[in-house]
Design a protein around this motif. Structure first.
Motif, PDB file in Angstrom:
ATOM      1  N   THR A   1      20.386 -24.226  48.598  1.00 27.87           N
ATOM      2  CA  THR A   1      21.778 -23.980  48.247  1.00 27.87           C
ATOM      3  C   THR A   1      21.871 -23.194  46.945  1.00 27.87           C
ATOM      4  OG1 THR A   1      22.351 -26.030  49.359  1.00 27.87           O
ATOM      5  CG2 THR A   1      24.001 -25.106  47.867  1.00 27.87           C
ATOM      6  N   LEU A   2      21.056 -23.576  45.964  1.00 26.71           N
ATOM      7  CA  LEU A   2      20.916 -22.851  44.699  1.00 26.71           C
ATOM      8  C   LEU A   2      19.433 -22.736  44.395  1.00 26.71           C
ATOM      9  CD1 LEU A   2      23.540 -24.630  42.379  1.00 26.71           C
ATOM     10  CD2 LEU A   2      23.764 -22.383  43.424  1.00 26.71           C
ATOM     11  N   SER A   3      19.031 -21.605  43.830  1.00 30.21           N
ATOM     12  CA  SER A   3      17.627 -21.431  43.454  1.00 30.21           C
ATOM     13  C   SER A   3      17.557 -20.524  42.228  1.00 30.21           C
ATOM     14  CB  SER A   3      16.827 -20.833  44.615  1.00 30.21           C
ATOM     15  OG  SER A   3      15.464 -20.736  44.272  1.00 30.21           O
ATOM     16  N   PHE A   4      17.069 -21.075  41.129  1.00 25.51           N
ATOM     17  CA  PHE A   4      16.917 -20.328  39.876  1.00 25.51           C
ATOM     18  C   PHE A   4      15.446 -20.337  39.491  1.00 25.51           C
ATOM     19  CE2 PHE A   4      21.200 -22.395  39.471  1.00 25.51           C
ATOM     20  CZ  PHE A   4      21.940 -21.271  39.769  1.00 25.51           C
ATOM     21  N   GLU A   5      14.973 -19.222  38.947  1.00 21.30           N
ATOM     22  CA  GLU A   5      13.549 -19.083  38.688  1.00 21.30           C
ATOM     23  C   GLU A   5      13.214 -18.777  37.238  1.00 21.30           C
ATOM     24  OE1 GLU A   5      12.201 -16.225  41.548  1.00 21.30           O
ATOM     25  OE2 GLU A   5      12.691 -17.535  43.234  1.00 21.30           O
ATOM     26  N   SER A   6      14.134 -19.035  36.321  1.00 21.01           N
ATOM     27  CA  SER A   6      13.853 -18.859  34.895  1.00 21.01           C
ATOM     28  C   SER A   6      14.948 -19.532  34.079  1.00 21.01           C
ATOM     29  CB  SER A   6      13.778 -17.375  34.526  1.00 21.01           C
ATOM     30  OG  SER A   6      15.065 -16.782  34.580  1.00 21.01           O
ATOM     31  N   LYS A   7      14.629 -19.790  32.841  1.00 20.36           N
ATOM     32  CA  LYS A   7      15.624 -20.354  31.928  1.00 20.36           C
ATOM     33  C   LYS A   7      16.780 -19.375  31.745  1.00 20.36           C
ATOM     34  CE  LYS A   7      15.692 -22.657  27.443  1.00 20.36           C
ATOM     35  NZ  LYS A   7      14.813 -23.049  26.321  1.00 20.36           N
ATOM     36  N   GLY A   8      16.477 -18.078  31.783  1.00 23.39           N
ATOM     37  CA  GLY A   8      17.533 -17.074  31.683  1.00 23.39           C
ATOM     38  C   GLY A   8      18.536 -17.186  32.818  1.00 23.39           C
ATOM     39  N   MET A   9      18.064 -17.482  34.028  1.00 21.72           N
ATOM     40  CA  MET A   9      18.973 -17.660  35.164  1.00 21.72           C
ATOM     41  C   MET A   9      19.841 -18.903  34.973  1.00 21.72           C
ATOM     42  SD  MET A   9      16.564 -16.532  38.377  1.00 21.72           S
ATOM     43  CE  MET A   9      17.876 -16.417  39.604  1.00 21.72           C
ATOM     44  N   LEU A  10      19.273 -19.954  34.369  1.00 26.35           N
ATOM     45  CA  LEU A  10      20.065 -21.153  34.088  1.00 26.35           C
ATOM     46  C   LEU A  10      21.153 -20.838  33.060  1.00 26.35           C
ATOM     47  CD1 LEU A  10      17.271 -23.884  33.823  1.00 26.35           C
ATOM     48  CD2 LEU A  10      18.564 -23.184  35.838  1.00 26.35           C
ATOM     49  N   LYS A  11      20.800 -20.065  32.041  1.00 27.06           N
ATOM     50  CA  LYS A  11      21.790 -19.670  31.028  1.00 27.06           C
ATOM     51  C   LYS A  11      22.896 -18.825  31.654  1.00 27.06           C
ATOM     52  CE  LYS A  11      18.790 -19.954  26.996  1.00 27.06           C
ATOM     53  NZ  LYS A  11      18.135 -19.227  25.898  1.00 27.06           N
ATOM     54  N   ASP A  12      22.529 -17.971  32.601  1.00 32.34           N
ATOM     55  CA  ASP A  12      23.523 -17.171  33.310  1.00 32.34           C
ATOM     56  C   ASP A  12      24.477 -18.070  34.097  1.00 32.34           C
ATOM     57  OD1 ASP A  12      24.482 -14.481  34.157  1.00 32.34           O
ATOM     58  OD2 ASP A  12      23.881 -15.221  36.143  1.00 32.34           O
ATOM     59  N   ARG A  13      23.941 -19.128  34.701  1.00 33.30           N
ATOM     60  CA  ARG A  13      24.782 -20.077  35.430  1.00 33.30           C
ATOM     61  C   ARG A  13      25.758 -20.770  34.482  1.00 33.30           C
ATOM     62  NH1 ARG A  13      26.529 -20.893  40.601  1.00 33.30           N
ATOM     63  NH2 ARG A  13      27.233 -23.030  40.806  1.00 33.30           N
ATOM     64  N   VAL A  14      25.281 -21.131  33.291  1.00 30.90           N
ATOM     65  CA  VAL A  14      26.160 -21.748  32.285  1.00 30.90           C
ATOM     66  C   VAL A  14      27.276 -20.785  31.911  1.00 30.90           C
ATOM     67  CG1 VAL A  14      26.289 -22.591  29.898  1.00 30.90           C
ATOM     68  CG2 VAL A  14      24.413 -23.331  31.392  1.00 30.90           C
ATOM     69  N   TYR A  15      26.944 -19.522  31.730  1.00 28.06           N
ATOM     70  CA  TYR A  15      27.965 -18.520  31.436  1.00 28.06           C
ATOM     71  C   TYR A  15      29.001 -18.473  32.566  1.00 28.06           C
ATOM     72  CZ  TYR A  15      30.263 -14.092  30.544  1.00 28.06           C
ATOM     73  OH  TYR A  15      31.217 -13.128  30.332  1.00 28.06           O
ATOM     74  N   GLY A  16      28.516 -18.506  33.800  1.00 25.59           N
ATOM     75  CA  GLY A  16      29.417 -18.505  34.947  1.00 25.59           C
ATOM     76  C   GLY A  16      30.334 -19.719  34.962  1.00 25.59           C
ATOM     77  N   ILE A  17      29.767 -20.885  34.665  1.00 20.39           N
ATOM     78  CA  ILE A  17      30.577 -22.112  34.628  1.00 20.39           C
ATOM     79  C   ILE A  17      31.672 -21.996  33.578  1.00 20.39           C
ATOM     80  CG2 ILE A  17      30.533 -24.562  33.963  1.00 20.39           C
ATOM     81  CD1 ILE A  17      27.689 -24.655  35.218  1.00 20.39           C
ATOM     82  N   ARG A  18      31.313 -21.515  32.413  1.00 24.01           N
ATOM     83  CA  ARG A  18      32.252 -21.459  31.286  1.00 24.01           C
ATOM     84  C   ARG A  18      33.254 -20.311  31.377  1.00 24.01           C
ATOM     85  NH1 ARG A  18      31.787 -25.509  28.113  1.00 24.01           N
ATOM     86  NH2 ARG A  18      29.824 -26.234  27.266  1.00 24.01           N
ATOM     87  N   GLU A  19      32.823 -19.154  31.907  1.00 24.36           N
ATOM     88  CA  GLU A  19      33.624 -17.951  31.762  1.00 24.36           C
ATOM     89  C   GLU A  19      34.174 -17.336  33.046  1.00 24.36           C
ATOM     90  OE1 GLU A  19      34.432 -16.997  28.748  1.00 24.36           O
ATOM     91  OE2 GLU A  19      33.086 -18.440  27.782  1.00 24.36           O
ATOM     92  N   THR A  20      33.513 -17.534  34.182  1.00 22.04           N
ATOM     93  CA  THR A  20      33.927 -16.758  35.350  1.00 22.04           C
ATOM     94  C   THR A  20      34.305 -17.569  36.576  1.00 22.04           C
ATOM     95  OG1 THR A  20      31.667 -16.487  36.160  1.00 22.04           O
ATOM     96  CG2 THR A  20      32.483 -14.814  34.626  1.00 22.04           C
ATOM     97  N   LEU A  21      33.829 -18.795  36.705  1.00 19.79           N
ATOM     98  CA  LEU A  21      34.132 -19.579  37.898  1.00 19.79           C
ATOM     99  C   LEU A  21      35.475 -20.287  37.739  1.00 19.79           C
ATOM    100  CD1 LEU A  21      30.625 -21.147  38.585  1.00 19.79           C
ATOM    101  CD2 LEU A  21      31.664 -19.183  39.715  1.00 19.79           C
TER     102      LEU A  21
END
Length: 156
Positions: free
Chosen positions: A54-74
């Motif tokens: 359902t979700l697949s992240f392969e680096s800490k950078g991808m996790l940080k991008d998800r946090v940005y999405g949670i806070r700013e775009t979703l």
């Protein structure tokens, strides 16, 4: 594995649950190594060896991008999550590396609604010792139900 290592591992699990239950999203990536894996996958696919997640992240950078999405775009109806995590079982212990597993349950509470069970399953983890302490090198979140809500916004 000695008591000190097991206590530190237990604290990692507890601190992770506390951070994601209290919406401290900026802390979430800090539980992981730079080159990490975080996968959210149905049990059926995991048991059959199917790679679809359902979700697949392969680096800490991808996790940080998800946090940005949670806070700013979703955009979504706000809700709270509460994580209940069982005691981790150590499956394999080596110098500075542990394979462990723990059951979890996540409850969701939408504003002005009763709490509901959101997800139940298990974490399958590889944890490594770093200069900053224990970190997840890999966290597979294997949820039991074949059915999940139509969107998973927050980390489990």
């Amino acid at each position: 594995m000695d008591f000190k290592d097991y206590f530190e591992l237990s604290q990692l699990y507890a601190s992770y649950a506390q951070a994601v239950s209290s919406s401290q999203w900026e802390l979430w990536p800090e539980f992981f190594t730079e080159d990490c894996i975080y996968r959210l996958q149905p049990r059926e696919n995991y048991d059959r060896g199917f790679p679809l997640a359902t979700l697949s992240f392969e680096s800490k950078g991808m996790l940080k991008d998800r946090v940005y999405g949670i806070r700013e775009t979703l955009f979504h109806d706000p809700y709270y999550q509460r994580h209940i995590v069982g005691t981790p079982v150590v499956l394999k212990a080596e110098a500075n590396r542990f394979e462990s597993e723990a059951n979890y349950a996540v409850f969701r509470t939408k504003l002005s609604e009763l709490s509901t069970v959101f997800s139940v399953g298990r974490y399958i983890d590889v944890v490594v010792r770093t200069e900053q302490g224990l970190k997840f090198a890999s966290r597979q979140v294997i949820y039991d139900s074949e059915m999940i809500p139509n969107s998973v916004i927050y980390p489990l």
